[in-house]
Design a protein around this motif. Structure first.
Motif, short mmCIF file in Angstrom:
data_model
loop_
_atom_site.label_atom_id
_atom_site.label_comp_id
_atom_site.label_asym_id
_atom_site.label_seq_id
_atom_site.Cartn_x
_atom_site.Cartn_y
_atom_site.Cartn_z
N CYS A 66 0.75 -1.26 -0.03
CA CYS A 66 -0.02 -0.05 -0.09
C CYS A 66 0.88 1.17 -0.04
O CYS A 66 0.56 2.35 -0.60
CB CYS A 66 -0.89 -0.09 1.19
N SER A 67 2.20 1.20 0.72
CA SER A 67 2.83 2.31 0.71
C SER A 67 3.76 2.39 -0.47
O SER A 67 3.78 3.63 -0.84
CB SER A 67 3.83 2.24 1.93
N VAL A 68 3.93 1.50 -1.22
CA VAL A 68 4.54 1.59 -2.49
C VAL A 68 3.45 2.08 -3.52
O VAL A 68 3.93 2.97 -4.20
CB VAL A 68 5.05 0.09 -2.84
N VAL A 69 2.27 1.66 -3.39
CA VAL A 69 1.23 2.23 -4.46
C VAL A 69 1.14 3.85 -4.34
O VAL A 69 1.46 4.39 -5.23
CB VAL A 69 -0.16 1.62 -4.10
N VAL A 70 1.22 4.33 -2.89
CA VAL A 70 0.98 5.68 -2.75
C VAL A 70 2.49 6.47 -3.15
O VAL A 70 2.14 7.48 -3.66
CB VAL A 70 0.96 5.96 -1.22
N SER A 71 3.54 5.84 -2.98
CA SER A 71 4.81 6.47 -3.66
C SER A 71 4.88 6.49 -5.24
O SER A 71 5.72 7.12 -5.56
CB SER A 71 6.07 5.67 -3.00
N MET A 72 4.19 5.64 -5.82
CA MET A 72 4.25 5.62 -7.16
C MET A 72 3.81 6.60 -7.89
O MET A 72 2.63 7.03 -7.81
CB MET A 72 3.83 4.18 -7.64
N PRO A 73 4.34 7.39 -8.96
CA PRO A 73 3.85 8.55 -9.70
C PRO A 73 2.63 7.98 -10.43
O PRO A 73 2.54 6.85 -11.23
CB PRO A 73 4.75 8.94 -10.64
N GLY A 74 1.34 8.65 -10.16
CA GLY A 74 0.19 8.30 -11.09
C GLY A 74 0.27 8.21 -12.68
O GLY A 74 -0.38 7.32 -13.15
N ASP A 75 1.44 9.04 -13.09
CA ASP A 75 1.40 8.82 -14.55
C ASP A 75 2.03 7.48 -14.82
O ASP A 75 2.06 7.13 -16.06
CB ASP A 75 2.16 10.25 -15.01
N GLU A 76 2.94 6.92 -14.14
CA GLU A 76 3.50 5.64 -14.49
C GLU A 76 2.61 4.43 -14.41
O GLU A 76 3.01 3.37 -14.80
CB GLU A 76 4.73 5.57 -13.42
N LEU A 77 1.33 4.67 -13.69
CA LEU A 77 0.56 3.52 -13.51
C LEU A 77 -0.46 3.34 -14.68
O LEU A 77 -1.09 4.33 -15.13
CB LEU A 77 -0.38 3.65 -12.05
N SER A 78 -0.54 2.31 -15.46
CA SER A 78 -1.18 2.09 -16.55
C SER A 78 -2.40 1.74 -16.01
O SER A 78 -2.68 1.19 -14.90
CB SER A 78 -0.65 1.04 -17.53
N GLU A 79 -3.79 1.62 -16.98
CA GLU A 79 -4.84 1.25 -16.87
C GLU A 79 -4.88 -0.21 -16.21
O GLU A 79 -5.61 -0.63 -15.24
CB GLU A 79 -5.90 1.49 -17.87
N GLN A 80 -4.29 -1.01 -16.89
CA GLN A 80 -3.97 -2.44 -16.42
C GLN A 80 -3.36 -2.51 -15.21
O GLN A 80 -3.75 -3.35 -14.29
CB GLN A 80 -3.24 -3.33 -17.51
N HIS A 81 -2.42 -1.67 -15.05
CA HIS A 81 -1.93 -1.81 -13.52
C HIS A 81 -2.91 -1.39 -12.43
O HIS A 81 -3.00 -2.15 -11.41
CB HIS A 81 -0.55 -0.96 -13.39
N ILE A 82 -3.66 -0.56 -12.75
CA ILE A 82 -4.36 -0.27 -11.83
C ILE A 82 -5.42 -1.08 -11.53
O ILE A 82 -5.76 -1.32 -10.26
CB ILE A 82 -4.89 1.43 -12.07
N ALA A 83 -5.91 -1.46 -12.52
CA ALA A 83 -7.02 -2.63 -12.47
C ALA A 83 -6.51 -3.78 -11.60
O ALA A 83 -7.00 -4.42 -10.62
CB ALA A 83 -7.53 -3.27 -13.68
N VAL A 84 -5.21 -4.21 -11.84
CA VAL A 84 -4.72 -5.50 -11.16
C VAL A 84 -4.56 -5.21 -9.76
O VAL A 84 -4.72 -6.01 -8.87
CB VAL A 84 -3.48 -6.19 -11.93
N ILE A 85 -3.70 -4.06 -9.44
CA ILE A 85 -3.39 -3.58 -8.13
C ILE A 85 -4.79 -3.60 -7.30
O ILE A 85 -4.78 -3.78 -6.10
CB ILE A 85 -2.62 -2.18 -8.11
N ALA A 86 -5.85 -2.79 -7.72
CA ALA A 86 -6.93 -2.37 -6.91
C ALA A 86 -7.50 -3.88 -6.71
O ALA A 86 -7.95 -4.19 -5.43
CB ALA A 86 -8.00 -1.78 -7.76
N ASN A 87 -7.60 -4.82 -7.78
CA ASN A 87 -8.46 -5.94 -7.54
C ASN A 87 -7.73 -6.73 -6.33
O ASN A 87 -8.33 -7.32 -5.61
CB ASN A 87 -8.49 -6.90 -8.81
N ALA A 88 -6.17 -6.86 -6.42
CA ALA A 88 -5.36 -7.75 -5.47
C ALA A 88 -5.49 -6.98 -4.17
O ALA A 88 -5.66 -8.13 -3.12
CB ALA A 88 -4.17 -7.44 -6.07
N LEU A 89 -5.49 -5.58 -3.95
CA LEU A 89 -5.41 -5.05 -2.72
C LEU A 89 -6.87 -5.27 -2.06
O LEU A 89 -7.04 -5.68 -0.87
CB LEU A 89 -5.15 -3.50 -2.45
#
Length: 164
Positions: A66-89
């Motif tokens: 969760c802290s890694v997610v918060v530290s990651m620049p939003g523009d580096e997260l693709s739609e697929q990354h966002i979907a997979v990370i949200a689902n896993a969390l």
């Protein structure tokens, strides 16, 4: 530690019929040693998904992720990354509502990660979601009863542009 190698190991064993608890404990311990900047969006997505898929519940690891997610620049997260990370969390986080009172810090970290993912979608006007990606994101927020009206409105607009 090499987050790419750790994510590949976790992914491989998550797909085995017998998930090895000792291996997941080892990967978790090694991952906890990795600072947030050591993660790529891909290694974060694969690792978080592998632990959720294997039902390997390492709460310390998920708090770290969760802290890694918060530290990651939003523009580096693709739609697929966002979907997979949200689902896993969310899959892991379903066990977290009881922590709302018992461990408010962990619960706040989970919500901070979801706020960051939402901000990444909205600020960068991310629209390139598949139908599955839209469903994963919306379901993740719904599973945890996170009411994010601006995100839901945005995802509804994206959904009507997605082919069947």
């Amino acid at each position: 530690g090499d987050t790419h190698a750790l994510s590949l190991l976790a992914h491989a064993f998550a797909n085995c019929p017998v998930a090895d608890g000792e291996l997941f404990s080892h990967v978790s311990a090694q991952t906890l040693k990795c600072p947030p900047h050591a993660f790529t969006p891909q290694s974060l997505a694969v690792l978080s998904n592998a632990f959720a898929k294997a039902d390997a519940r390492h709460h310390g690891l998920f708090r770290h992720l969760c802290s890694v997610v918060v530290s990651m620049p939003g523009d580096e997260l693709s739609e697929q990354h966002i979907a997979v990370i949200a689902n896993a969390l969310a899959r892991n986080g379903l066990k977290w509502p009881r922590h709302k009172l018992a461990a408010p810090g962990a619960y706040q970290q989970l919500h901070a990660a979801f706020r960051h993912l939402s901000t990444a979608v909205l600020e960068h006007r991310k629209r390139d979601f598949s139908a599955q990606g839209v469903a994963l994101v919306v379901n993740a927020y719904a599973k945890l009863d996170i009411q994010d009206r601006p995100l839901f409105i945005h995802m509804a607009k994206v959904a009507v542009t997605v082919g069947p």
